[in-house]
Enzyme design. Sequence first.
Site, PDB file in Angstrom:
ATOM      1  N   HIS A 113      -4.970   1.500   7.027  1.00 45.64           N
ATOM      2  CA  HIS A 113      -3.615   1.990   7.280  1.00 45.64           C
ATOM      3  C   HIS A 113      -3.561   3.112   6.346  1.00 45.64           C
ATOM      4  CE1 HIS A 113       0.954   1.601   7.985  1.00 45.64           C
ATOM      5  NE2 HIS A 113       1.125   2.445   6.990  1.00 45.64           N
ATOM      6  N   GLU A 114      -3.626   3.070   4.863  1.00 43.05           N
ATOM      7  CA  GLU A 114      -3.716   3.976   4.035  1.00 43.05           C
ATOM      8  C   GLU A 114      -4.669   5.297   4.105  1.00 43.05           C
ATOM      9  OE1 GLU A 114      -1.247   3.939   2.322  1.00 43.05           O
ATOM     10  OE2 GLU A 114      -0.691   1.588   2.866  1.00 43.05           O
TER      11      GLU A 114
ATOM     12  N   GLN B 143       2.480   9.985   1.166  1.00 43.94           N
ATOM     13  CA  GLN B 143       3.891   9.411   1.267  1.00 43.94           C
ATOM     14  C   GLN B 143       4.889   9.736   0.190  1.00 43.94           C
ATOM     15  OE1 GLN B 143       2.166   5.389   2.041  1.00 43.94           O
ATOM     16  NE2 GLN B 143       4.102   5.493   3.352  1.00 43.94           N
TER      17      GLN B 143
ATOM     18  N   CYS C 236       5.381   0.225   7.919  1.00 48.47           N
ATOM     19  CA  CYS C 236       5.263   1.221   7.146  1.00 48.47           C
ATOM     20  C   CYS C 236       6.400   1.648   6.349  1.00 48.47           C
ATOM     21  CB  CYS C 236       5.056   2.500   7.790  1.00 48.47           C
ATOM     22  SG  CYS C 236       4.104   3.800   6.758  1.00 48.47           S
ATOM     23  N   LEU C 237       6.297   1.932   4.726  1.00 48.67           N
ATOM     24  CA  LEU C 237       6.887   2.239   3.935  1.00 48.67           C
ATOM     25  C   LEU C 237       7.902   3.534   4.256  1.00 48.67           C
ATOM     26  CD1 LEU C 237       5.600   0.994   0.633  1.00 48.67           C
ATOM     27  CD2 LEU C 237       7.311  -0.113   1.935  1.00 48.67           C
TER      28      LEU C 237
ATOM     29  N   HIS D  22      -3.221   7.539   6.482  1.00 51.70           N
ATOM     30  CA  HIS D  22      -2.254   8.389   5.697  1.00 51.70           C
ATOM     31  C   HIS D  22      -2.746   9.695   5.161  1.00 51.70           C
ATOM     32  CE1 HIS D  22       1.770   6.654   6.178  1.00 51.70           C
ATOM     33  NE2 HIS D  22       1.436   5.667   5.906  1.00 51.70           N
TER      34      HIS D  22
ATOM     35  N   GLY E 211       0.786  -1.295   0.064  1.00 50.05           N
ATOM     36  CA  GLY E 211      -0.076   0.090   0.167  1.00 50.05           C
ATOM     37  C   GLY E 211       0.932   1.169   0.056  1.00 50.05           C
TER      38      GLY E 211
END
Length: 197
Positions: free
Chosen positions: A164-165, A83, A122-123, A168, A78
């Site tokens: 999660h996304e 991000q 998380c990225l 963000h 994701g």
Amino acid sequence: MDADDERDEHFDHIEGQVIDEELDPERDARRRLALAQIRQYPDAALKMKARPVAEFDDELRSLVARMKLLMVDANGIGLAATQVGVLRRVFVFQRDADEIAAMVNPEIVERSEETDVADEGCLSIQGINVPVERSLEVTIIGKDENGEDVRYELGDYAARCVQHEADHLDGVLMIDRTTPDARREALGMLRPRIVLT
């Protein structure tokens, strides 16, 4: 092996946004290059709320295509527009083993009462995993990158991923949703280290 077993095998090593697996040198180099283009904590863009998308144009489609590529190269499941420093309500996610879906102006309209606590990564917060409680099933609606209506009823890893996304896009990070102890430990690891030479 049937499709469900193949999908489960493909996703049984997911930690939040990140697929945890050994990479060959070429894939590892592509991952590092992709991560260099993804904003890292404590970048201010990660705490900002994204604006709704009004125009479904070539610029939006280009953004979505770039995000899908970055997500795959970064070994993630994701990626939200915030991000990559773009404050628009867009994210992409690995819907299943064969499809990466885009969600524009997403809205979670149903959440199961049943929840589960699992470690998330998380990225944008590399090397950190924290326990986060999420609904086991969600229904999410929105549009795709072409302006077509989409609706997904999701469970398991995909339900966790879209929650999660969606966070963000509101400037909420996994460390904001974890336990106080886990947050304190994560922030301690993220604090810049002083190097004496």
